[in-house]
Write a protein that holds these residues in place. Structure first.
Motif, mmCIF file in Angstrom:
data_model
loop_
_atom_site.group_PDB
_atom_site.id
_atom_site.type_symbol
_atom_site.label_atom_id
_atom_site.label_comp_id
_atom_site.label_asym_id
_atom_site.label_seq_id
_atom_site.Cartn_x
_atom_site.Cartn_y
_atom_site.Cartn_z
ATOM 1 N N SER A 99 46.740 35.893 41.220
ATOM 2 C CA SER A 99 47.065 36.585 39.651
ATOM 3 C C SER A 99 47.310 35.503 38.755
ATOM 4 O O SER A 99 47.312 34.488 39.041
ATOM 5 N N VAL A 103 48.639 31.527 39.094
ATOM 6 C CA VAL A 103 47.967 30.499 38.439
ATOM 7 C C VAL A 103 48.834 29.535 37.606
ATOM 8 O O VAL A 103 49.166 28.247 37.693
ATOM 9 N N GLY A 134 50.077 34.687 24.616
ATOM 10 C CA GLY A 134 49.828 36.166 24.439
ATOM 11 C C GLY A 134 49.156 36.754 25.834
ATOM 12 O O GLY A 134 48.422 37.869 25.744
ATOM 13 N N ASP A 137 50.971 40.508 29.225
ATOM 14 C CA ASP A 137 50.766 41.939 29.842
ATOM 15 C C ASP A 137 49.693 41.837 30.919
ATOM 16 O O ASP A 137 49.627 42.825 31.572
ATOM 17 N N HIS A 140 49.797 40.195 35.965
ATOM 18 C CA HIS A 140 49.571 40.728 37.362
ATOM 19 C C HIS A 140 48.265 41.029 37.632
ATOM 20 O O HIS A 140 47.644 41.417 38.671
ATOM 21 N N HIS A 141 47.186 40.511 36.789
ATOM 22 C CA HIS A 141 45.729 40.839 36.999
ATOM 23 C C HIS A 141 45.199 39.777 37.719
ATOM 24 O O HIS A 141 45.718 38.520 37.601
ATOM 25 N N GLN A 142 44.454 40.116 38.700
ATOM 26 C CA GLN A 142 43.379 38.838 39.334
ATOM 27 C C GLN A 142 42.604 38.505 38.147
ATOM 28 O O GLN A 142 42.372 38.884 37.458
ATOM 29 N N ILE A 143 42.664 36.804 38.616
ATOM 30 C CA ILE A 143 42.010 36.182 37.278
ATOM 31 C C ILE A 143 40.475 36.400 36.989
ATOM 32 O O ILE A 143 40.291 36.529 35.914
ATOM 33 N N GLU A 145 39.376 39.505 36.891
ATOM 34 C CA GLU A 145 39.243 40.689 35.746
ATOM 35 C C GLU A 145 39.381 40.311 34.043
ATOM 36 O O GLU A 145 39.449 41.408 33.496
ATOM 37 N N SER A 147 38.811 38.806 30.538
ATOM 38 C CA SER A 147 37.615 38.247 29.617
ATOM 39 C C SER A 147 37.429 36.611 29.458
ATOM 40 O O SER A 147 38.568 36.266 30.069
ATOM 41 N N GLN A 150 40.349 35.302 27.501
ATOM 42 C CA GLN A 150 41.859 35.536 28.526
ATOM 43 C C GLN A 150 42.159 34.417 29.554
ATOM 44 O O GLN A 150 42.890 33.902 29.848
ATOM 45 N N ARG A 153 43.062 31.279 28.087
ATOM 46 C CA ARG A 153 44.282 31.413 27.973
ATOM 47 C C ARG A 153 45.459 31.147 29.048
ATOM 48 O O ARG A 153 46.344 30.719 29.096
ATOM 49 N N PHE A 155 44.765 29.490 31.688
ATOM 50 C CA PHE A 155 44.842 28.038 32.251
ATOM 51 C C PHE A 155 45.563 27.364 31.240
ATOM 52 O O PHE A 155 46.096 26.065 31.574
ATOM 53 N N PHE B 170 42.062 26.549 46.262
ATOM 54 C CA PHE B 170 41.695 27.071 44.813
ATOM 55 C C PHE B 170 41.137 26.090 43.929
ATOM 56 O O PHE B 170 40.053 26.096 43.196
ATOM 57 N N ASP B 225 42.262 41.555 46.321
ATOM 58 C CA ASP B 225 42.238 40.442 45.798
ATOM 59 C C ASP B 225 43.584 39.975 45.690
ATOM 60 O O ASP B 225 43.804 39.243 44.268
ATOM 61 N N ARG B 226 44.414 40.065 46.616
ATOM 62 C CA ARG B 226 45.661 39.232 46.418
ATOM 63 C C ARG B 226 45.897 38.676 47.898
ATOM 64 O O ARG B 226 45.785 39.130 48.893
ATOM 65 N N GLU B 293 31.377 46.948 28.734
ATOM 66 C CA GLU B 293 32.528 46.248 28.292
ATOM 67 C C GLU B 293 32.467 46.030 26.702
ATOM 68 O O GLU B 293 31.683 45.564 26.262
ATOM 69 N N LYS B 300 44.015 42.171 21.883
ATOM 70 C CA LYS B 300 44.835 41.083 21.884
ATOM 71 C C LYS B 300 44.083 39.844 22.282
ATOM 72 O O LYS B 300 44.238 39.167 23.391
#
Lengths: 260, 301
Positions: A99, A103, A134, A137, A140-143, A145, A147, A150, A153, A155, B170, B225-226, B293, B300
């Motif tokens: 996530s 990272v 920023g 939020d 918790h996303h897998q990397i 997922e 854009s 993002q 940002r 890294f 990784f 994916d965890r 998309e 943001k």
């Protein structure tokens, strides 16, 4: 965020790198990245930009020459957590099951004990870094997922969490939109004000003029180095981008002769 | 008692083999091997070292033969040769212009062939068939001890170094940038790989060991994916396959290693087709359902 009290320079002295296929990537490169500046490393594709970058980060062993960061060897500087690196997007495995939070936490490993169990300070700095770019939020996303902007940002947050005094960004503006680019630039200017030394490799000439204090022009060797106003002359740029100055590179001339 | 048998013939058929001590023992050993392989499997699949695993497993053969000839534990000989092969691969790759897959191919077949020559020349009671295909049903007490020791060392090393190993898989560049010893991580991962193969040697045999190292991690990778969940799924599928494979192999009188790997592969195929996010069915439906998309989704930027 505590401001950095000391600023560090990067000095590259007479560096040459030859790859194992005998291809000369970099030839007698000498330059200094002044402390507390944003410096751009500019050159066309295949000019040795990445090679110089990887040498400064210690990923490549140069054939000849030395690199010092704040007077220390690269290895010592890295052990002291002085150097942070933001990789190019295509160097990252975006399908890796981690996530964004994981990272960014990796930026803190150098401060932790052998088992890498994060303390409260580590967690706080990770959250602060995420906040600053920023991305809180999205933690918790897998990397994969994210854009393009993002991803960058995330890294960048890892580099912030590492609290490195020197930050190297390899092609930070490829694959990001104008808005993200602006946002990254604003953050880099803030970091410079806090005393960080920042080296950005790019082939985007327009953006260099807007925020880089100094520029190093590179094509197989250092062609020009100084403030952005001084180095951005038509002569220098055409020398960098329109073919190689063969007279100054006897060894390269030699190779091309063999090819014929 | 006879009533019970009459009422539950199926139950009786299922439980009957478990009266045999050797089978229960074999199931326990298989389950342990499945656990060790499953844990390492996650790292190996993420690092892209499947071929390296195949190389190490074949390279241990001369080590096993030499160990028997010198009357030292097979695990030591196997580990030294397996690890030695990886060092040889690294050395040849750095000194020549060959690509890695070619070097791996040359080295592991060379070691394997040397092992075949030795096993046919050195007089010993080694059954080549058992080395190649495993023999967990006939495993000796001594071999169990070696298997458990090698497996425990692997588990402890991974438990202590798990975060560093994951970072190494990784982003080795970042590991170096923060001053960690990436050479040490490289050799740590190679050592536990060789140790895991030693662990699995008696159960699956060198031919099928690679399946136990690659399939559980691959199945899990398709399902999540965890990393933590991946580890859990990998362990669950692997231990289940090892226990059921060993048990069923007795019932149907078929190869134990073979039935374990067949079960692992069936689970993989199920995951490949039906995985909720990365399965073939889900991917196909995504093609039609996936919204275009747009930037508006993420204001943001």
């Amino acid at each position: 965020m505590p401001t950095a009290t000391q600023t560090l320079n990067i000095s590259v002295n007479n560096l040459s790198v030859t790859y194992s296929n005998a291809k000369l990537a970099l030839y007698n490169a000498s330059c200094t990245v002044e402390p507390g500046t944003i410096t751009a490393l500019v050159g066309p594709n295949g000019s040795g930009k990445s090679t110089l970058f990887k040498s400064i980060m210690g990923f490549l062993k140069p054939t000849q020459g030395q690199i010092h960061v704040g007077g220390l060897t690269v290895q010592k500087a890295q052990k002291k957590q002085l150097m942070a690196y933001v990789p190019q997007s295509d160097e990252v495995d975006w399908n890796f099951p981690v996530s964004v939070y994981d990272v960014v936490m990796m930026g803190r490993y150098g401060y932790m004990n052998l088992l890498r169990i994060p303390g409260s300070k580590d967690r706080r700095l990770v959250m602060e870094s995420l906040e600053r770019v920023g991305m809180i939020d999205f933690r918790h996303h897998q990397i994969g997922e994210l854009s393009g902007g993002q991803k960058k940002r995330a890294f960048l947050a890892r580099a912030l969490a590492q609290e490195g005094k020197v930050i190297l960004l390899d092609e930070p503006f490829t694959g990001v939109d104008v808005k993200t680019e602006k946002r990254i630039i604003d953050l880099l200017i803030q970091l410079r004000e806090e005393g960080h030394t920042i080296l950005v490799s790019t082939h985007d000439l327009a953006s260099v003029l807007t925020f880089c204090d100094r520029t190093i022009l590179l094509n197989q060797t250092i062609l020009a180095s100084g403030t952005t106003e001084e180095t951005f002359t038509e002569e220098n740029l055409s020398m960098t981008f329109d073919g190689l100055p063969i007279s100054s590179l006897p060894q390269m001339y030699h190779t091309s002769e063999v090819d014929r | 008692m006879s009533d019970t048998i009459a009422v539950f013939p199926l139950w009786n058929w299922l439980v009957e083999p478990l009266q045999y001590g050797f089978l229960v023992q074999a199931i326990w050993v298989s389950a342990f091997v499945g656990l060790v392989c499953a844990v390492l499997s996650c790292y190996i699949t993420l690092k892209g070292w499947s071929l390296m695993g195949d190389a190490v497993s074949h390279a241990v053969v001369p080590g096993v033969v030499v160990a028997y000839a010198l009357n030292i534990p097979f695990a030591i000989g196997a580990f030294l040769f397996g690890f030695g092969a990886t060092v040889a691969i690294g050395y040849i790759k750095s000194k020549t212009r060959l690509k890695e897959d070619a070097v791996i191919g040359v080295v592991f077949t060379g070691f394997f062939a040397f092992g075949l020559v030795l096993v046919t020349k050195i007089p010993s009671n080694i059954d080549l068939f058992h080395i190649l295909f495993g023999n967990v049903l006939g495993i000796s007490q001594q071999d169990i001890i070696q298997t458990v020791i090698a497996g425990m060392i692997t588990l402890v090393v991974i438990l202590i170094r798990r975060k560093d190993l994951l970072l190494f898989c990784f982003d080795p560049n970042h590991a170096q940038a923060i001053g960690l010893n990436t050479q040490l991580m490289f050799y740590t991962l190679l050592s536990v790989l060789a140790l895991t193969i030693v662990t699995a040697l008696q159960t699956a045999g060198i031919i099928l060991v690679i399946a136990m190292l690659v399939t559980p991690g691959s199945t899990a990778y398709l399902l999540t994916d965890r990393f933590d969940r991946m580890l859990g799924i990998s362990i669950a599928t692997s231990v289940f396959s090892c226990v059921m494979g060993t048990y069923l192999s007795y019932h149907f009188d078929v190869s134990t290693g073979g039935s374990i790997v067949v079960l692992l592969t069936v689970l993989f195929l199920v995951a490949m087709v039906f995985a909720p996010k990365y399965g073939i069915l889900a991917q196909n439906s995504h093609q039609y359902l996936k919204p275009v998309e747009n930037q508006a989704q993420y204001p943001k930027i």
